[in-house]
Write a protein that holds these residues in place. Structure first.
Motif, PDB file in Angstrom:
ATOM      1  N   ASP A 197      -7.516   8.209  -6.430  1.00  0.00           N
ATOM      2  CA  ASP A 197      -6.963   9.361  -5.726  1.00  0.00           C
ATOM      3  C   ASP A 197      -6.058   8.859  -4.608  1.00  0.00           C
ATOM      4  OD1 ASP A 197      -8.440  12.107  -3.765  1.00  0.00           O
ATOM      5  OD2 ASP A 197      -6.368  11.670  -4.372  1.00  0.00           O
ATOM      6  N   SER A 198      -4.757   8.737  -4.880  1.00  0.00           N
ATOM      7  CA  SER A 198      -3.844   8.155  -3.899  1.00  0.00           C
ATOM      8  C   SER A 198      -3.739   9.000  -2.639  1.00  0.00           C
ATOM      9  CB  SER A 198      -2.458   7.947  -4.512  1.00  0.00           C
ATOM     10  OG  SER A 198      -1.920   9.174  -4.936  1.00  0.00           O
ATOM     11  N   GLY A 199      -4.108  10.287  -2.720  1.00  0.00           N
ATOM     12  CA  GLY A 199      -4.081  11.140  -1.539  1.00  0.00           C
ATOM     13  C   GLY A 199      -5.344  11.078  -0.703  1.00  0.00           C
ATOM     14  N   GLY A 200      -6.320  10.287  -1.157  1.00  0.00           N
ATOM     15  CA  GLY A 200      -7.603  10.249  -0.474  1.00  0.00           C
ATOM     16  C   GLY A 200      -7.791   9.105   0.495  1.00  0.00           C
ATOM     17  N   TYR A 201      -6.772   8.291   0.671  1.00  0.00           N
ATOM     18  CA  TYR A 201      -6.886   7.134   1.562  1.00  0.00           C
ATOM     19  C   TYR A 201      -6.686   7.585   3.007  1.00  0.00           C
ATOM     20  CZ  TYR A 201      -6.942   4.046  -2.438  1.00  0.00           C
ATOM     21  OH  TYR A 201      -7.299   3.400  -3.591  1.00  0.00           O
ATOM     22  N   ASN A 202      -7.640   7.256   3.860  1.00  0.00           N
ATOM     23  CA  ASN A 202      -7.539   7.706   5.251  1.00  0.00           C
ATOM     24  C   ASN A 202      -7.640   6.579   6.269  1.00  0.00           C
ATOM     25  OD1 ASN A 202     -10.166   7.325   4.552  1.00  0.00           O
ATOM     26  ND2 ASN A 202     -10.924   9.247   5.371  1.00  0.00           N
ATOM     27  N   TYR A 203      -7.681   5.340   5.804  1.00  0.00           N
ATOM     28  CA  TYR A 203      -7.622   4.196   6.721  1.00  0.00           C
ATOM     29  C   TYR A 203      -6.465   3.309   6.278  1.00  0.00           C
ATOM     30  CZ  TYR A 203     -12.349   5.768   7.776  1.00  0.00           C
ATOM     31  OH  TYR A 203     -13.434   6.526   8.116  1.00  0.00           O
ATOM     32  N   TRP A 204      -5.633   2.926   7.251  1.00  0.00           N
ATOM     33  CA  TRP A 204      -4.393   2.213   6.924  1.00  0.00           C
ATOM     34  C   TRP A 204      -4.198   1.020   7.852  1.00  0.00           C
ATOM     35  CZ3 TRP A 204      -1.388   3.810   2.854  1.00  0.00           C
ATOM     36  CH2 TRP A 204      -1.718   5.055   2.306  1.00  0.00           C
ATOM     37  N   GLY A 205      -3.591  -0.026   7.280  1.00  0.00           N
ATOM     38  CA  GLY A 205      -3.165  -1.148   8.095  1.00  0.00           C
ATOM     39  C   GLY A 205      -1.796  -0.879   8.692  1.00  0.00           C
ATOM     40  N   GLN A 206      -1.283  -1.870   9.423  1.00  0.00           N
ATOM     41  CA  GLN A 206       0.005  -1.695  10.103  1.00  0.00           C
ATOM     42  C   GLN A 206       1.185  -2.069   9.220  1.00  0.00           C
ATOM     43  OE1 GLN A 206      -1.792  -4.401  10.329  1.00  0.00           O
ATOM     44  NE2 GLN A 206      -0.289  -6.036  10.078  1.00  0.00           N
ATOM     45  N   GLY A 207       0.911  -2.724   8.095  1.00  0.00           N
ATOM     46  CA  GLY A 207       1.959  -3.068   7.144  1.00  0.00           C
ATOM     47  C   GLY A 207       2.489  -4.477   7.313  1.00  0.00           C
ATOM     48  N   THR A 208       3.030  -5.007   6.218  1.00  0.00           N
ATOM     49  CA  THR A 208       3.686  -6.312   6.236  1.00  0.00           C
ATOM     50  C   THR A 208       4.965  -6.203   5.413  1.00  0.00           C
ATOM     51  OG1 THR A 208       3.377  -8.697   5.830  1.00  0.00           O
ATOM     52  CG2 THR A 208       2.369  -7.205   4.233  1.00  0.00           C
ATOM     53  N   GLN A 209       6.036  -6.778   5.926  1.00  0.00           N
ATOM     54  CA  GLN A 209       7.354  -6.638   5.293  1.00  0.00           C
ATOM     55  C   GLN A 209       7.501  -7.628   4.143  1.00  0.00           C
ATOM     56  OE1 GLN A 209      10.133  -4.497   6.109  1.00  0.00           O
ATOM     57  NE2 GLN A 209      10.861  -5.312   4.150  1.00  0.00           N
ATOM     58  N   VAL A 210       7.947  -7.122   3.018  1.00  0.00           N
ATOM     59  CA  VAL A 210       8.319  -7.959   1.873  1.00  0.00           C
ATOM     60  C   VAL A 210       9.791  -7.694   1.574  1.00  0.00           C
ATOM     61  CG1 VAL A 210       7.996  -8.355  -0.591  1.00  0.00           C
ATOM     62  CG2 VAL A 210       6.011  -8.003   0.894  1.00  0.00           C
ATOM     63  N   THR A 211      10.574  -8.762   1.563  1.00  0.00           N
ATOM     64  CA  THR A 211      11.999  -8.654   1.276  1.00  0.00           C
ATOM     65  C   THR A 211      12.331  -9.576   0.112  1.00  0.00           C
ATOM     66  OG1 THR A 211      12.478  -8.189   3.598  1.00  0.00           O
ATOM     67  CG2 THR A 211      14.321  -8.849   2.196  1.00  0.00           C
ATOM     68  N   VAL A 212      12.924  -9.001  -0.926  1.00  0.00           N
ATOM     69  CA  VAL A 212      13.294  -9.768  -2.114  1.00  0.00           C
ATOM     70  C   VAL A 212      14.817  -9.798  -2.208  1.00  0.00           C
ATOM     71  CG1 VAL A 212      13.007 -10.026  -4.594  1.00  0.00           C
ATOM     72  CG2 VAL A 212      11.188  -8.969  -3.226  1.00  0.00           C
ATOM     73  N   SER A 213      15.368 -10.987  -2.131  1.00  0.00           N
ATOM     74  CA  SER A 213      16.820 -11.131  -2.187  1.00  0.00           C
ATOM     75  C   SER A 213      17.271 -11.358  -3.622  1.00  0.00           C
ATOM     76  CB  SER A 213      17.265 -12.288  -1.305  1.00  0.00           C
ATOM     77  OG  SER A 213      16.729 -13.507  -1.789  1.00  0.00           O
ATOM     78  N   SER A 214      18.458 -10.872  -3.920  1.00  0.00           N
ATOM     79  CA  SER A 214      18.990 -11.005  -5.289  1.00  0.00           C
ATOM     80  C   SER A 214      19.742 -12.295  -5.467  1.00  0.00           C
ATOM     81  CB  SER A 214      19.873  -9.810  -5.606  1.00  0.00           C
ATOM     82  OG  SER A 214      20.921  -9.721  -4.663  1.00  0.00           O
TER      83      SER A 214
END
Length: 122
Positions: free
Chosen positions: A105-122
């Motif tokens: 249930d993708s709408g059921g998540y209620n705890y989150w981290g701050q995120g980490t950036q992923v950058t993929v160059s071509s």
């Protein structure tokens, strides 16, 4: 209180690999289904992958199926996302999240981290 801290993001060339980690500070890690989400610039946050409490079931977005692998180590309270064959369109901030509801249930998540950036160059 659930605290989630992601790490492992960075800059990688197309076709390369990265492994994201999410350290979870919680009393009982196995209470929670866990997931990875991502948000690209100018786009809404989207579901990437999820895993059940005891690592017996996984679920992927079609866009990453066969390239990404979600796993968890319940002895270390840590969630992982192995990303292979990365594409420029995988560029985003990646977030880990926890839920006491169904991991699917993708709408059921209620705890989150701050995120980490992923950058993929071509």
């Amino acid at each position: 209180q659930v605290q989630l801290v992601e790490s492992g993001g960075g800059l990688v060339q197309a076709g390369g690999s990265l492994r994201l980690s999410c350290a979870c500070s919680v009393r009982t890690f196995t209470t929670y289904g866990m997931g990875w989400f991502r948000q690209a610039p100018g786009k809404e946050r989207e579901f990437v992958a999820a895993i059940s409490q005891w690592d017996t079931n996984t679920y992927y977005a079609d866009s990453v199926k066969g390239r990404f692998t979600i796993s968890r180590d319940n002895t270390k309270n840590t969630l992982y996302l192995r990303m292979n064959s990365l594409k420029p369109e995988d560029t985003a901030i990646y977030y880990c999240a926890a839920t006491v509801k169904s991991y699917r249930d993708s709408g059921g998540y209620n705890y989150w981290g701050q995120g980490t950036q992923v950058t993929v160059s071509s």
